[in-house]
Scaffold this active site. Structure first.
Site, PDB file in Angstrom:
ATOM      1  N   VAL A  95       0.917  -1.209   0.209  1.00 29.09           N
ATOM      2  CA  VAL A  95      -0.417   0.477   0.262  1.00 29.09           C
ATOM      3  C   VAL A  95       1.342   1.110  -0.155  1.00 29.09           C
ATOM      4  O   VAL A  95       0.432   2.669  -0.529  1.00 29.09           O
ATOM      5  CB  VAL A  95      -0.474   0.212   1.555  1.00 29.09           C
ATOM      6  CG1 VAL A  95      -1.767   1.490   1.426  1.00 29.09           C
ATOM      7  CG2 VAL A  95      -1.918  -1.579   1.312  1.00 29.09           C
TER       8      VAL A  95
ATOM      9  N   LEU B 206      -7.107  -1.570  -3.319  1.00 33.76           N
ATOM     10  CA  LEU B 206      -5.949  -1.312  -4.425  1.00 33.76           C
ATOM     11  C   LEU B 206      -6.071  -3.323  -4.638  1.00 33.76           C
ATOM     12  O   LEU B 206      -6.187  -3.527  -3.800  1.00 33.76           O
ATOM     13  CB  LEU B 206      -4.750  -1.227  -4.184  1.00 33.76           C
ATOM     14  CG  LEU B 206      -4.881   0.646  -4.339  1.00 33.76           C
ATOM     15  CD1 LEU B 206      -3.561   0.619  -3.789  1.00 33.76           C
ATOM     16  CD2 LEU B 206      -5.144   1.187  -5.118  1.00 33.76           C
ATOM     17  N   ARG B 207      -6.868  -3.682  -5.858  1.00 34.73           N
ATOM     18  CA  ARG B 207      -6.542  -4.624  -6.375  1.00 34.73           C
ATOM     19  C   ARG B 207      -5.108  -5.229  -6.836  1.00 34.73           C
ATOM     20  O   ARG B 207      -3.973  -4.690  -7.693  1.00 34.73           O
ATOM     21  CB  ARG B 207      -7.305  -5.602  -7.184  1.00 34.73           C
ATOM     22  CG  ARG B 207      -8.625  -5.366  -7.267  1.00 34.73           C
ATOM     23  CD  ARG B 207     -10.112  -5.089  -8.216  1.00 34.73           C
ATOM     24  NE  ARG B 207      -9.884  -4.335  -9.153  1.00 34.73           N
ATOM     25  CZ  ARG B 207      -9.977  -4.132 -10.844  1.00 34.73           C
ATOM     26  NH1 ARG B 207      -9.847  -5.289 -11.481  1.00 34.73           N
ATOM     27  NH2 ARG B 207      -9.225  -3.347 -11.289  1.00 34.73           N
TER      28      ARG B 207
ATOM     29  N   GLY C 148     -13.704 -20.758  -7.907  1.00 35.23           N
ATOM     30  CA  GLY C 148     -12.337 -21.307  -7.695  1.00 35.23           C
ATOM     31  C   GLY C 148     -12.215 -22.019  -6.247  1.00 35.23           C
ATOM     32  O   GLY C 148     -13.163 -22.377  -5.649  1.00 35.23           O
TER      33      GLY C 148
ATOM     34  N   CYS D 134      -5.498  -9.120   2.282  1.00 37.84           N
ATOM     35  CA  CYS D 134      -7.017  -8.486   2.365  1.00 37.84           C
ATOM     36  C   CYS D 134      -8.087  -9.354   3.009  1.00 37.84           C
ATOM     37  O   CYS D 134      -7.984  -9.135   3.614  1.00 37.84           O
ATOM     38  CB  CYS D 134      -7.505  -7.443   1.305  1.00 37.84           C
ATOM     39  SG  CYS D 134      -5.915  -5.959   0.955  1.00 37.84           S
TER      40      CYS D 134
ATOM     41  N   LYS E  47      -3.983 -15.124  -7.145  1.00 36.15           N
ATOM     42  CA  LYS E  47      -4.341 -14.457  -7.640  1.00 36.15           C
ATOM     43  C   LYS E  47      -2.870 -14.417  -8.851  1.00 36.15           C
ATOM     44  O   LYS E  47      -1.852 -14.112  -8.597  1.00 36.15           O
ATOM     45  CB  LYS E  47      -5.099 -13.301  -7.466  1.00 36.15           C
ATOM     46  CG  LYS E  47      -4.397 -11.930  -6.858  1.00 36.15           C
ATOM     47  CD  LYS E  47      -5.534 -10.906  -7.360  1.00 36.15           C
ATOM     48  CE  LYS E  47      -5.871  -9.973  -8.340  1.00 36.15           C
ATOM     49  NZ  LYS E  47      -5.942  -8.965  -7.906  1.00 36.15           N
TER      50      LYS E  47
ATOM     51  N   ARG F 212       0.045 -14.922   0.437  1.00 39.72           N
ATOM     52  CA  ARG F 212      -0.041 -14.535   1.409  1.00 39.72           C
ATOM     53  C   ARG F 212      -1.950 -15.373   1.406  1.00 39.72           C
ATOM     54  O   ARG F 212      -3.220 -15.027   0.505  1.00 39.72           O
ATOM     55  CB  ARG F 212      -0.721 -13.246   1.577  1.00 39.72           C
ATOM     56  CG  ARG F 212       0.685 -12.671   2.775  1.00 39.72           C
ATOM     57  CD  ARG F 212       0.433 -11.549   3.614  1.00 39.72           C
ATOM     58  NE  ARG F 212       0.871 -11.013   2.052  1.00 39.72           N
ATOM     59  CZ  ARG F 212       0.777  -9.640   2.495  1.00 39.72           C
ATOM     60  NH1 ARG F 212       0.864  -9.067   3.067  1.00 39.72           N
ATOM     61  NH2 ARG F 212       0.285  -9.049   0.840  1.00 39.72           N
TER      62      ARG F 212
END
Length: 440
Positions: free
Chosen positions: A11, A153-154, A256, A263, A324, A331
């Protein structure tokens, strides 16, 4: 305007680089000297598409700098952002706020003139008030306000999310603090970005409510996918059918092996604990946390079941291990549960991930890491897709058949069409979609 960012994690670094791109003078500071040394050499401590070029450009322009001296950075700043980690606290699931409070005390000792102290880290409701108390106690003479400005934020799309956000949430209650925060985001006024100005507590709650809602949406479609498998329905068509409803929306309806990342896991748990202590438990979110934890184990069981009930002595090729695509973040990745479970059941696991293998190797022992997808599949008894990296979508079906010992594909991200795979001669299974039987 001068900005100081405390913390150069995901971040802090992205926010600092983007504020510099807006034209502000930004100093990012961190106690980790090794990390700062890497940044000074132009090396990124995280993987994020476009970040290295953005940092380099703003460093060259003189708008972005890095250091370990918190005092000088804070003393010169009009706004100081706290962007340190808030990991889950061991034992109870609460957010660990020790880094936030330590930063608040250090900031207090360095304040020089009016400053807005902004919590950018994801923090439970009430944290901003405690930061204010710590600063006031440490420096009764300080001229400051505390604001909340949560990030949305992605990972893998963070720069675009910062520069072109759906909204900006600001918890600021004094006119001076509101004015400075509006000035910081003035470049977004040109694209008419909605600015939600609210109280500290409301701003903090918005962040947690947003993340837990998205986690709930993912878990919902995962359970619908399981039901589709039982009833012969197609979860892709179900997701499209409900996603076209404007009240529901199409995003986060991709089934999935369960959510992970920096997050959703910690934020859902932190909100659960906060709600329990407040005497207003969130039963839906409690269930989401439980289902998601169980799902990762169930996906390992799904693989074993498709392999005939045993993977002992078999080689499994795993494609993707990060939680992803477009990140090296491990994490709470499903792979952290699934790969050890397969190895414990007697399988040899060979894996490939475009950027996550170095980080993954720190967390998972016994995996044979490969240089490419085809290498991982060479002689394997089955291939398992765990992360939907774009490069896996373009793999040659013919070549996969050639390198695999047996044409078996377990697609836990639904990146292939079942009909196409079966017609190509694969034994194929995915999540929530009917798979035609191969012709005799």
């Amino acid at each position: 305007m001068r900005v100081a960012i405390i913390g150069t994690g995901y971040v802090g670094l992205v926010s600092g680089a983007c504020f510099a791109e807006f034209g502000f003078d930004v100093t990012c500071v961190d106690k980790d000297k090794a990390k700062i040394d890497r940044l000074l050499q132009g090396e990124m401590p995280i993987y994020e598409p476009g970040l290295e070029a953005l940092v380099a450009g703003n460093v060259k322009a003189g708008r972005l700098s890095f250091g370990i001296d918190v005092r000088s950075a804070v003393a010169a700043a009009d706004a100081v952002f706290i962007a340190v980690g808030t990991p889950s606290r061991r034992g109870d699931g609460h957010a660990d706020l020790s880094y936030v409070y330590a930063a608040a005390k250090e900031i207090a000792e360095a304040l020089d003139g009016y400053t807005v102290v902004v919590t950018k880290s994801t923090v439970p409701v009430g944290t901003g008030r405690e930061v204010e108390r710590i600063i006031r106690e440490t420096r009764p003479d300080a001229d400051f306000d505390v604001a909340s400005n949560p990030e949305f934020l992605r990972e893998g799309a963070a720069i675009g999310d910062f520069m072109r956000p759906d909204r900006v949430v600001i918890g600021a209650e004094s006119p001076r603090a509101q004015e400075i925060m509006r000035d910081l985001y003035r470049p977004l006024f040109l694209i008419e970005t909605p600015i939600v100005m609210t109280s500290l507590e409301t701003s903090e709650m918005i962040k947690y409510a947003a993340n837990t809602f998205l986690a709930t949406k993912i878990t919902f479609i995962n359970e619908i996918a399981d039901l589709c498998e039982k009833l012969g329905a197609d979860v892709h068509d179900v997701a499209k059918g409900i996603g076209l409803d404007g009240r529901i929306g199409r995003k986060f309806l991709h089934p999935g092996p369960g959510y992970g990342g920096s997050c959703f896991p910690k934020d859902t748990m932190a909100l659960v604990r906060t709600a329990q202590e407040a005497g207003s438990p969130l039963r839906i979110v409690e269930t989401v946390v439980d289902i998601n934890d169980r799902r990762k184990h169930r996906m390992a069981e799904k693989i074993v079941a498709f392999m005939g009930g045993s993977v002992a002595g078999k080689t499994i090729a795993v494609l993707g291990v990060t939680f992803k695509p477009n990140t090296d973040d491990m994490r709470d990745a499903p792979s952290l549960v699934i790969l050890p479970a397969l190895m414990a059941a007697g399988a040899t696991v060979r894996a490939y991930d475009p950027v996550g293998m170095e980080e993954a190797a720190r967390h998972i022992e016994g995996v044979r890491w490969c240089e490419g997808a085809y290498e991982a599949m060479e002689g394997a008894d089955a291939a398992v897709v765990l992360t939907e990296w774009n490069e896996f979508r373009g793999l040659s079906v013919e070549r996969m058949q050639q390198v695999l010992a047996r044409p078996v594909m377990i697609d836990l991200r639904n990146i292939y069409e079942p009909k196409d795979m079966v017609e190509a001669g694969f034994r194929y299974t995915c999540v929530g979609r009917p798979t035609p039987e191969p012709e005799e």
